[in-house]
Design an enzyme around this catalytic site. Sequence first.
Site, PDB file in Angstrom:
ATOM      1  N   GLU A  24      -8.185  -4.923   5.171  1.00 51.91           N
ATOM      2  CA  GLU A  24      -8.007  -4.630   3.747  1.00 51.91           C
ATOM      3  C   GLU A  24      -6.848  -5.428   3.152  1.00 51.91           C
ATOM      4  O   GLU A  24      -6.905  -5.854   2.008  1.00 51.91           O
ATOM      5  CB  GLU A  24      -7.799  -3.127   3.557  1.00 51.91           C
ATOM      6  CG  GLU A  24      -9.087  -2.350   3.812  1.00 51.91           C
ATOM      7  CD  GLU A  24      -8.879  -0.856   3.996  1.00 51.91           C
ATOM      8  OE1 GLU A  24      -8.485  -0.451   5.100  1.00 51.91           O
ATOM      9  OE2 GLU A  24      -9.102  -0.107   3.040  1.00 51.91           O
ATOM     10  N   ARG A  52      -2.497  -2.107  -3.520  1.00 49.03           N
ATOM     11  CA  ARG A  52      -3.695  -1.295  -3.343  1.00 49.03           C
ATOM     12  C   ARG A  52      -3.584  -0.128  -4.315  1.00 49.03           C
ATOM     13  O   ARG A  52      -2.601   0.608  -4.298  1.00 49.03           O
ATOM     14  CB  ARG A  52      -3.765  -0.766  -1.921  1.00 49.03           C
ATOM     15  CG  ARG A  52      -4.928   0.180  -1.746  1.00 49.03           C
ATOM     16  CD  ARG A  52      -4.873   0.879  -0.421  1.00 49.03           C
ATOM     17  NE  ARG A  52      -6.050   1.714  -0.263  1.00 49.03           N
ATOM     18  CZ  ARG A  52      -6.037   2.882   0.349  1.00 49.03           C
ATOM     19  NH1 ARG A  52      -4.926   3.353   0.860  1.00 49.03           N
ATOM     20  NH2 ARG A  52      -7.143   3.578   0.464  1.00 49.03           N
ATOM     21  N   ASN A  90       0.879  -1.172   0.000  1.00 50.26           N
ATOM     22  CA  ASN A  90       0.000   0.000   0.000  1.00 50.26           C
ATOM     23  C   ASN A  90       0.915   1.220   0.000  1.00 50.26           C
ATOM     24  O   ASN A  90       1.435   1.626   1.030  1.00 50.26           O
ATOM     25  CB  ASN A  90      -0.875  -0.045   1.256  1.00 50.26           C
ATOM     26  CG  ASN A  90      -1.863   1.107   1.315  1.00 50.26           C
ATOM     27  OD1 ASN A  90      -1.771   2.048   0.510  1.00 50.26           O
ATOM     28  ND2 ASN A  90      -2.783   1.050   2.251  1.00 50.26           N
ATOM     29  N   HIS A 121     -12.557   3.206  -0.288  1.00 50.89           N
ATOM     30  CA  HIS A 121     -12.576   2.198   0.789  1.00 50.89           C
ATOM     31  C   HIS A 121     -13.298   0.928   0.335  1.00 50.89           C
ATOM     32  O   HIS A 121     -13.804   0.166   1.159  1.00 50.89           O
ATOM     33  CB  HIS A 121     -13.330   2.707   2.049  1.00 50.89           C
ATOM     34  CG  HIS A 121     -12.649   3.791   2.799  1.00 50.89           C
ATOM     35  ND1 HIS A 121     -13.358   4.792   3.444  1.00 50.89           N
ATOM     36  CD2 HIS A 121     -11.340   4.034   3.048  1.00 50.89           C
ATOM     37  CE1 HIS A 121     -12.516   5.604   4.041  1.00 50.89           C
ATOM     38  NE2 HIS A 121     -11.279   5.182   3.813  1.00 50.89           N
ATOM     39  N   ARG A 157     -11.264  15.846   7.106  1.00 55.30           N
ATOM     40  CA  ARG A 157     -12.049  16.283   5.934  1.00 55.30           C
ATOM     41  C   ARG A 157     -13.466  16.659   6.340  1.00 55.30           C
ATOM     42  O   ARG A 157     -14.058  16.017   7.215  1.00 55.30           O
ATOM     43  CB  ARG A 157     -12.123  15.162   4.887  1.00 55.30           C
ATOM     44  CG  ARG A 157     -10.797  14.811   4.300  1.00 55.30           C
ATOM     45  CD  ARG A 157     -10.940  13.692   3.254  1.00 55.30           C
ATOM     46  NE  ARG A 157      -9.723  12.913   3.231  1.00 55.30           N
ATOM     47  CZ  ARG A 157      -9.673  11.583   3.158  1.00 55.30           C
ATOM     48  NH1 ARG A 157     -10.776  10.871   3.062  1.00 55.30           N
ATOM     49  NH2 ARG A 157      -8.525  10.970   3.163  1.00 55.30           N
TER      50      ARG A 157
END
Length: 411
Positions: free
Chosen positions: A397, A104, A12, A193, A254
Amino acid sequence: MTATATRVLVLNSGSSSVKYQLLDMKPDSAGGSAAGTRLAVGLVERIGEETSRLAHTPLATGGDKRETEGPIADHEAALKAVAAELSADGLGLDSPQLAAIGHRVVHGGLKFTAPTVIDDAVLKEIERLVPVAPLHNPANITGIRTAQALRPDLPQVAVFDTAFHTTMPEHAARYAIDVATADAHRIRRYGFHGTSHAYVSRKTAELLGKDPSEVNVIVLHLGNGASASAVAGGRCVDTSMGLTPLEGLVMGTRSGDIDPAVTFHLKRVAGMSEDDVDVLLNKKSGLVGLCGDNDMREIRRRIDEGDERARLAFDIYIHRLKKYIGAYTAVLGRVDAVAFTAGVGENAAPVRAAAVAGLEEMGLAVDADLNAVRSGEPRLISPEYSRVAVAVVPTDEELEIAQQTYALVNA
Ligand code: AMP
């Protein structure tokens, strides 16, 4: 790939970091599905700085975490350092047991609806998507190129964050803006996601003892980044992130949903530049903008001390979450389960309790004792009488990327 090749390296790659895990996908001795035993995990941070740091844990040997500090100039140097750490444990990347490297990749646009073996054409397409994922795809591409240089003979697989959401119907994926403009610039809701939403929705069905095709699930991935998805019979029908990961829930830094006119106002009235607004909404908003902290543990601690700003930040976070639970209940028509996952979702019992409080009429409730249990296992936290199951389902993940990668190279 040889018959003994059962290991998958998951990479990743971020702009200044590389997270990695080496997993063995050998089926367990009971003949079950690929177990996904972790052999080593680690992280390289602050790539390109004087103070780069590599933390490596060799789980296979039961060794302690090893940390090294010192300049690591770029991704190539980072991967070489990771390879050296793995070699030191007898898990080198030159091993014939390595079956593939799974990457990823954040943005796969509309083209990539499933994991894909990377060739030049695939890499070009990931590059073509840089304008819609300027922060993420370039780092992913660098990671892929570096890994290819290290093991050119090995299959490299891209697993896309957006892929799970490509099943969204047009009426959920399109913004209500001029169609020609939207199409010319590929402006639509992609969602992110996806690897987590796919994994957690499947695991939730498993927890209910059902096939994913039989259940409708609302997944709430609440980490530093946060997103919700509505999954009907195993297929995503709506999700809260859009063209970029800025839309939707209140996140660590965010803003989530906001009137786009706020951005015009900031430019015209507050005299901010395009970049200023970008930084404000992506890095200085959400929980950190509201109260100065983005760690939910710290926010809860401040609330316990009577801090009003922390309380308001928490309330705004929960209000948005509730709105999405309500909206996705309407989108799905029938909800079988609401699943909480990621750092906040898995650990913050007060967030789970508050998000569901007052929704009894919608069939949702949380049992205080079950909610207070700390565990790394998927579990139900709703009382017997609750019509909708409320669950905590730890996401994974890396395991999902490894499983998808291994399945593809063995297909
Ligand atoms: P993630 O992005 O999934 O790694 O989640 C990171 C976030 O999870 C942190 O910023 C914290 O807000 C939150 N978090 C992690 N551990 C806990 C905990 N024990 N209690 C509350 N929040 C937590």
